[in-house]
Design an enzyme around this catalytic site. Sequence first.
Site, PDB file in Angstrom:
ATOM      1  N   ASP A  98       0.818  -1.215   0.000  1.00 43.82           N
ATOM      2  CA  ASP A  98       0.000   0.000   0.000  1.00 43.82           C
ATOM      3  C   ASP A  98       0.848   1.259   0.000  1.00 43.82           C
ATOM      4  O   ASP A  98       1.871   1.330   0.706  1.00 43.82           O
ATOM      5  CB  ASP A  98      -0.860   0.039   1.273  1.00 43.82           C
ATOM      6  N   GLU A 197     -14.251  -2.551  -1.520  1.00 43.75           N
ATOM      7  CA  GLU A 197     -14.430  -2.760  -0.070  1.00 43.75           C
ATOM      8  C   GLU A 197     -15.806  -2.264   0.380  1.00 43.75           C
ATOM      9  O   GLU A 197     -16.201  -1.123   0.081  1.00 43.75           O
ATOM     10  CB  GLU A 197     -13.316  -2.037   0.718  1.00 43.75           C
TER      11      GLU A 197
END
Length: 280
Positions: A98, A197
């Site tokens: 990330d 998500e």
Amino acid sequence: MTEHSNSSLYGGVTGRRVTVRDLAKAKQNGERWAMLTAYDAPTAAVFDEAGIPVLLVGDSAGNCHLGYETTVPVTMDQMVMMAGSVVRGTERALIVADLPFGAYQESAQQALHNSVRLLKEAGVQAVKLEGGERSAAAIQLLVEAGIPVMAHIGLTPQSVNAFGGYPVQGRGDEGAQRLLNDAKAVQDAGAFSVVLEAVPAKLAGEVTSALHIPTVGIGAGPDCDAQVLVWTDMAGMTAGRVPKFVKRYADLRGVLGAAATAFADEVRGGAFPGEEQSFR
Ligand code: KIV
């Protein structure tokens, strides 16, 4: 290595790491795959040996590994350190790291600078960043520079302060259209896959059908091409409540706690160390 199905990702890729091309082929073949987070070498090695084809050095490390409340405080230096550890602990999995909050929002150039750090200093093969249309320019620049990018849309945890929590995204016609626009924007910018998500399962299925790149669901129902869970949630290391979308496959917290208690009891009682653990 553990036995897996004969699928190309779980059984067929040997002697080298999984690549983004393998993931593209998996989508064409309708083959589903699993991704787990990892933050250190020994844990990553376990998942690599178990045949998990993609490991994410997520900034979920903030709340799952580094003791912060959210992902917001995580820094580039911390990501580089954890990602390097995961790369060194693995041989076969594709490692995605990330870009943490503040590492790419200033400009596409900032995203490139920090992604290059993750590839050169940590040795990862791909990066992930949050945002759909708003991150398309950064994704495009990274892809042009030869850096595979996994996008992340729907509930983007780095925006927890703007969301006021972790609400489900994509509800209602407007929300659904926004999610679809974001998905198409990151695909058009060149992302090799996209995390969805906390979105309704039906919408995630529609987005998955509309895209030629794989979708990776977390709280997005069964119709995504792949599924990801935070490893500490999945293995029962997380204390207290976990989100509705988590399934616990083990009780590692219980196992580790019992081991620590047994060790302390034996030390107190004089049973450890015994003959076997002592030098003559
Ligand atoms: O940081 C992370 O672990 C993530 C996953 C939840 C997708 O972004």
